[in-house]
Design a protein around this motif. Structure first.
Motif, PDB file in Angstrom:
ATOM      1  N   THR A  80       0.874  -1.308  -0.251  1.00 29.16           N
ATOM      2  CA  THR A  80      -0.139  -0.189   0.103  1.00 29.16           C
ATOM      3  C   THR A  80       0.863   1.261   0.000  1.00 29.16           C
ATOM      4  O   THR A  80       0.151   1.893  -0.924  1.00 29.16           O
ATOM      5  CB  THR A  80      -1.145  -0.001   1.220  1.00 29.16           C
ATOM      6  N   ALA A  81       2.408   0.888   0.455  1.00 34.61           N
ATOM      7  CA  ALA A  81       2.700   2.466   0.820  1.00 34.61           C
ATOM      8  C   ALA A  81       3.148   2.216  -0.359  1.00 34.61           C
ATOM      9  O   ALA A  81       3.370   3.807  -0.839  1.00 34.61           O
ATOM     10  CB  ALA A  81       4.105   2.339   1.888  1.00 34.61           C
ATOM     11  N   GLN A  82       4.213   1.677  -1.504  1.00 35.74           N
ATOM     12  CA  GLN A  82       4.579   1.285  -2.224  1.00 35.74           C
ATOM     13  C   GLN A  82       3.443   1.938  -3.774  1.00 35.74           C
ATOM     14  O   GLN A  82       3.465   3.426  -4.494  1.00 35.74           O
ATOM     15  CB  GLN A  82       4.742   0.172  -3.393  1.00 35.74           C
ATOM     16  N   VAL A  83       2.074   1.901  -3.159  1.00 33.54           N
ATOM     17  CA  VAL A  83       1.135   2.407  -4.186  1.00 33.54           C
ATOM     18  C   VAL A  83       1.040   4.056  -4.228  1.00 33.54           C
ATOM     19  O   VAL A  83       1.031   4.707  -4.941  1.00 33.54           O
ATOM     20  CB  VAL A  83      -0.295   1.790  -4.171  1.00 33.54           C
ATOM     21  N   VAL A  84       0.926   4.263  -3.215  1.00 31.91           N
ATOM     22  CA  VAL A  84       0.372   5.682  -3.094  1.00 31.91           C
ATOM     23  C   VAL A  84       2.053   6.742  -3.194  1.00 31.91           C
ATOM     24  O   VAL A  84       1.693   7.498  -3.286  1.00 31.91           O
ATOM     25  CB  VAL A  84       0.575   5.472  -0.933  1.00 31.91           C
ATOM     26  N   GLU A  85       2.549   6.609  -2.848  1.00 32.61           N
ATOM     27  CA  GLU A  85       3.770   6.946  -3.499  1.00 32.61           C
ATOM     28  C   GLU A  85       3.974   7.254  -4.478  1.00 32.61           C
ATOM     29  O   GLU A  85       4.386   8.245  -5.246  1.00 32.61           O
ATOM     30  CB  GLU A  85       5.475   6.215  -2.795  1.00 32.61           C
ATOM     31  N   ALA A  86       4.084   5.979  -5.157  1.00 32.10           N
ATOM     32  CA  ALA A  86       3.538   6.228  -7.197  1.00 32.10           C
ATOM     33  C   ALA A  86       2.280   7.067  -7.902  1.00 32.10           C
ATOM     34  O   ALA A  86       2.692   7.699  -8.163  1.00 32.10           O
ATOM     35  CB  ALA A  86       3.943   4.637  -7.111  1.00 32.10           C
ATOM     36  N   CYS A  87       1.401   6.819  -6.765  1.00 34.05           N
ATOM     37  CA  CYS A  87       0.263   7.724  -7.013  1.00 34.05           C
ATOM     38  C   CYS A  87      -0.077   9.444  -7.075  1.00 34.05           C
ATOM     39  O   CYS A  87      -0.319  10.174  -7.337  1.00 34.05           O
ATOM     40  CB  CYS A  87      -1.324   7.471  -6.239  1.00 34.05           C
ATOM     41  N   VAL A 106      -1.712  -0.538  -8.253  1.00 36.30           N
ATOM     42  CA  VAL A 106      -1.445  -1.765  -7.164  1.00 36.30           C
ATOM     43  C   VAL A 106      -1.204  -3.145  -8.175  1.00 36.30           C
ATOM     44  O   VAL A 106      -1.180  -3.512  -8.155  1.00 36.30           O
ATOM     45  CB  VAL A 106      -3.713  -2.145  -7.478  1.00 36.30           C
ATOM     46  N   GLU A 107      -1.470  -3.329  -8.915  1.00 40.92           N
ATOM     47  CA  GLU A 107      -1.165  -4.652 -10.171  1.00 40.92           C
ATOM     48  C   GLU A 107       0.364  -4.116 -10.594  1.00 40.92           C
ATOM     49  O   GLU A 107       0.440  -5.707 -10.695  1.00 40.92           O
ATOM     50  CB  GLU A 107      -2.223  -4.374 -11.970  1.00 40.92           C
ATOM     51  N   LEU A 108       1.231  -3.066 -11.043  1.00 42.44           N
ATOM     52  CA  LEU A 108       2.800  -3.387 -10.808  1.00 42.44           C
ATOM     53  C   LEU A 108       3.647  -3.732  -9.303  1.00 42.44           C
ATOM     54  O   LEU A 108       4.283  -4.706  -9.492  1.00 42.44           O
ATOM     55  CB  LEU A 108       3.169  -1.709 -11.161  1.00 42.44           C
TER      56      LEU A 108
END
Length: 958
Positions: A80-87, A106-108
């Motif tokens: 989740t932290a990765q997704v939030v950072e990426a977005c 999320v998929e990535l």
């Protein structure tokens, strides 16, 4: 697989009214992110929903046993932290993100984490939902016409979105830029807008949309810059006119002169601009502006100017690019007799990007306090009053954007006797800690981090502790995590290393003259002190193998990036000013080599030639280069008299010696234009010939200025006065070193006539040349930094203005010419960290030409630097890149640098252990499963190679 596990991440076309955007929240608050769903509704960005959805997905595939629950929770938290950072990383202080983009990330994240079963189920679910939506749309033969989007203006009024204007702006931005499509930018923009969006967020959405295409087509960097320019025009013109004002770039051709005069007067009224600028003929200067040059910026360049250089009031920038360049030019011409004529001449040079002044000059020229100098060098005396006076000077100089180099070699070492208290000294390290914290506290007037480099000679008894100052372990009271450090290495130490001899460390209170001695005189005195130590006449000393200390120096350089290795004797034996003092250190970026003393703080004023701008079909355009350098040297010389000095000793030094540092940038771009690989003898030869020409014309320009304005005060007795030019001073180094020198001395220009002119007419400046890092000004000009090789062909650059996709346009152009540029190539470059070498489709000749910094044998960098060094009266900021460093390679590389006559070296850079994955592909372009392998490399991690600001901005100088 159709489960609830993914539903929460997918569209809720019937979003409850309670989740639609409340009118009071239509303007995005700082730090607030919102999600645009497919039906155009806007909801809050809630990371917990992403976590819940992924948790359900894991449970649906793996089950919910007690054994897996804790692992799933930890895994989901990290993902989740990765997704939030990426977005959110590309959204500045707030903004909107589309639901599809969240799903892509999320998929990535699932695929990168190796959770392939869950990712597969997720992909299949998305495809099924896409088909369902398409079928539902097909059944509905007539859809009600969507009402136009509403836009909220700054005054709270709500008006319909003006799509026609967006279209015009987009078309203007793409004008004359091949393979750019305004409609594609508009479509991507509309996709990211919602009803009630704030007007400034519409502008931001346009810019962000153009940015997403940069990785496919470098020209979109210019598109994004032009869209940003539209926002700048609205902001500046509205401020000047006191009402909402828009203008296209075409309209600015007529409006720029009127705006310019009003801007100067407004700036003076707000006490942001020197009132003397209002006394210029503003009509004439306004007519001289070149509005079309606004379109020459890349996005990175213009955003950098906007964030950090343009004059602002209450957070509103009211300075447009051409006004900015003219304001700088007016400041530099303020003491000229023909002020308007010279201001226009200086403006032409700056706005064309043929030459660029250093950052302090751009910051402060034409302001009420014009501190325009880049670098200050000081020497610290061995008493409390001197130490704290030096720290105070650091604070005052740093406040107005000066980069600092401090020589600490006179301060007595650990265990030395203190006569006044009959106690023992704690050495130099505690004082360095104070200097470090001062640099942090005084952050260059709030514009950028304070930056200082401490120098210590290699014979100082505290040298081993000094080497460890940047370590992350040990007593933190004896660490300086924010200060740069450098070894000031005498030739005798390098000889002892080469001959596997012993080395003796002394405290300067017992060996006071070593600090000021160089060459053979230093060697004779050092040998006497060793004899005294052997006889017991010196108590505070330490003996060890020189090789052991050398190994520790290299080990710390690799582990912490510090201390840099710089060479005392070449800096002094080749100094034109050796009759007037001693060079005790270099500066923050290791390119300045000027004398310092208790009475004088050395000052240097920098600017850089844009080398690729001076190439034509025949190679280096010497007449244009001479013209540029003649004007540039005049501008640099003007800085000295116009400059604000916060410390009297700096003013005295600068007016007496008048040193300047003319350098270059875009060396790698020049090689690309000439089709020369960096790792080739032809590139080394070009480094030689181009630097010879710059040296020749810089010395000639300074001598011509001396004929017009008079020689600098301490000219008599200098190497210049004896007809000894930089190329001739290599003989002095060879004589003083007694061997261990292998440096090319070939020359092609008529140096004899210039040598005679210098002896007869004199020089206006004691020093003329220094090659600085140009980290920021090269961004402004859109070229490669200084003499640096390309870091990577595709990566994300992070600096104080944000994050920017950087792609090598020369490589793209060549791949297009061979019909090899497509989305697969983009993904391959991302997968291979911006390297062309592993990609089979790329021909070998292009692989050789586009080898990146870590793919080039660093010895080529040293060889090219040696050829430049022979022409320089100062030094160069030379970074060295090594993909897989080891002791033997480092030993050979730095010994080679010494033998080749280099004065200084800068950072040792090695590859970071990890790269952060990013993607800017638009949702309708990305193939999600293939894109899983795509990600951008970033510049080297800060742990071992970072400057205090790894832009890699050693921006205290530039």
């Amino acid at each position: 697989m159709k489960t609830e596990s993914s539903a929460i991440l997918h569209d809720r076309e019937q979003t409850p009214d309670s989740e639609t955007l409340d009118p009071s929240l239509r303007t995005t608050a700082p730090g607030q992110y919102r999600v645009i769903r497919r039906n155009g509704k806007v909801t809050g960005f809630d990371p917990s929903k992403i976590a819940v959805a992924m948790t359900k997905a894991f449970l649906a595939v793996e089950g919910s046993s007690a054994a897996t629950s804790k692992r799933i929770h930890q895994t989901v938290e990290a993902l989740t932290a990765q997704v939030v950072e990426a977005c959110t990383r590309r959204l500045e202080t707030g903004g909107t993100v589309h639901i599809e983009d969240i799903q892509d990330q999320v998929e990535l994240a699932l695929m990168r984490g190796g959770y392939h079963k869950i990712a597969r189920a997720y992909v299949l679910y998305r495809e099924e939902r896409t088909r369902e939506r398409a079928q539902a749309a097909a059944k509905t033969k007539k859809k009600a016409a969507e009402p136009p989007l509403q836009v909220t203006l700054a005054d709270g009024r709500v008006v319909p979105l003006d799509k026609a204007r967006l279209t015009r702006i987009g078309e203007e931005a793409c004008q004359a830029l091949p393979e750019t499509q305004p409609q594609a930018v508009l479509n991507e923009t509309l996709r990211n807008l919602f009803d009630g969006v704030a007007e400034q967020d519409v502008e931001r959405a346009l810019i962000m949309s153009a940015r997403t295409f940069i990785e496919k087509e470098p020209h979109y960097s210019y598109v994004a810059a032009r869209l940003l320019l539209d926002s700048l025009r609205r902001e500046a013109l509205s401020f000047i006119h006191g009402a909402e004002t828009h203008a296209t770039q075409g309209e600015m051709a007529e409006r720029y002169p009127e705006y310019f005069a009003a801007y100067i007067k407004q700036g003076a009224d707000l006490q942001l601009i020197d009132t003397r600028l209002t006394q210029y003929d503003l009509t004439r200067l306004g007519q001289a502006l070149r509005p079309e040059r606004d379109f020459e910026f890349t996005y990175l360049g213009l955003q950098t100017l906007y964030d950090r250089y343009f004059i602002h009031s209450g957070g509103i920038r009211f300075e447009l690019p051409q006004a900015f360049f003219m304001r700088v030019a007016m400041g530099l011409a303020i003491n000229e007799i023909e002020r308007e004529e010279r201001a226009i001449e200086f403006y032409e040079l700056l706005s064309s990007f043929d030459f660029m002044s250093s950052t302090p000059t751009l910051f402060n020229s034409g302001s009420l306090r014009p501190q325009l100098s880049s670098c200050y060098l000081t020497t610290v005396s061995d008493d409390l009053d001197g130490i704290y006076s030096a720290i105070k000077d650091n604070a005052l100089l740093s406040k107005y954007a000066g980069g600092l180099g401090n020589d600490w070699s006179r301060v007595r070492g650990m265990g030395a006797h203190i006569k006044g208290t009959n106690g023992k000294s704690q050495g130099v390290v505690p004082f360095l800690k104070v200097a470090n914290d001062t640099a942090v506290a005084v952050n260059q007037g709030g514009k950028r981090k304070g930056a200082v480099c401490a120098y210590l000679e290699t014979w100082h008894i505290d040298i081993e502790e000094f080497l460890e100052l940047r370590k992350n372990t040990g007593d933190d009271r004896r660490r300086t995590h924010d200060m740069n450090t450098a070894n000031w290495v005498p030739d005798l130490f390098m000889k002892r290393v080469a001959e596997d001899g012993e080395w003796t460390l002394f405290s300067p209170d017992e060996t006071p003259d070593l600090h000021d001695l160089v060459g053979q005189a230093f060697e004779a005195a050092y040998l006497r002190y060793e004899e005294k130590a052997a006889c017991g006449e010196i108590k505070n000393f330490k003996k060890q193998r020189a090789v052991d200390l050398w190994r520790k120096m290299l080990s710390m350089l690799f582990e912490t990036g510090h201390p840099w290795i710089t060479f005392k004797d070449p800096c002094n034996l080749r100094s034109p000013q050796q009759h007037a003092g001693v060079v005790h250190s270099s500066n923050l970026c290791t390119e300045i080599t000027l004398n310092t003393s208790d009475e004088e703080i050395a000052v240097c004023n920098l600017g850089s030639i844009n080398l690729p701008q001076h190439l034509d079909e025949n190679g280096l355009n010497l007449p244009k280069l001479e013209k540029t350098i003649t004007t540039a040297m005049r501008m640099l010389d003007n800085v000295i008299d116009y400059n604000y000095y916060s410390v009297p000793t700096a003013r005295r030094s600068n007016l007496r010696h008048r040193p300047v540092g003319l350098g270059l940038m875009g060396f790698q771009d020049a090689l690309y234009k000439l089709r020369l690989p960096y790792a080739a003898e032809a590139a080394v030869e070009f480094a030689d010939r181009s630097m010879e020409a710059i040296s020749y014309y810089a010395i000639k320009a300074s001598s011509n200025l001396a004929a017009e304005r008079g020689k600098y005060c301490t000219f008599e007795g200098s190497l210049w006065s004896k007809g000894i030019l930089p190329i001739d001073s290599i003989g002095l180094l060879e004589q003083g070193r007694g061997g261990y020198l292998q440096q090319d001395r070939t020359q092609t220009l008529d140096w004899d006539s210039l040598r005679e002119q210098v002896k007869t007419v004199g020089m206006r400046n004691s020093n003329c040349m220094a090659i600085a890092p140009t980290a920021t000004i090269s961004n402004i000009c859109g070229v490669s930094q200084s003499i640096e090789p390309t870091y990577q062909n595709l990566f994300v650059k992070s600096n104080l203005s944000g994050e920017f996709t950087v792609i090598n346009p020369y490589l793209v152009q060549d791949l297009k010419a061979r019909d090899l540029w497509d989305e697969v190539m983009v993904n391959d470059l991302k997968y291979f960290d911006g390297s062309a070498q592993p990609i089979d489709r790329i021909p070998e000749d292009l692989k050789t030409l586009y080898a990146t910094a870590f793919e080039i044998d660093p010895r080529w960098l040293v060889e090219a630097a040696s050829r430049r060094q022979k022409w320089l009266d100062q030094a160069q900021s030379l970074n060295l890149y090594m993909a897989e460093p080891n002791g033997k390679k480092l030993d050979n590389l730095y010994k080679l640098a010494w033998v080749r006559g280099l004065k200084t070296t800068y950072y040792l850079r090695s590859l970071g252990a990890t790269h952060v994955e990013k993607s800017t592909m638009t949702s309708d372009q990305i193939n999600t499963l293939n894109a899983v392998q795509s990600g951008y490399p970033q510049e080297p991690e800060a742990e071992a190679q970072a400057c205090s600001i790894l832009d890699p901005d050693c921006e205290a100088c530039q």
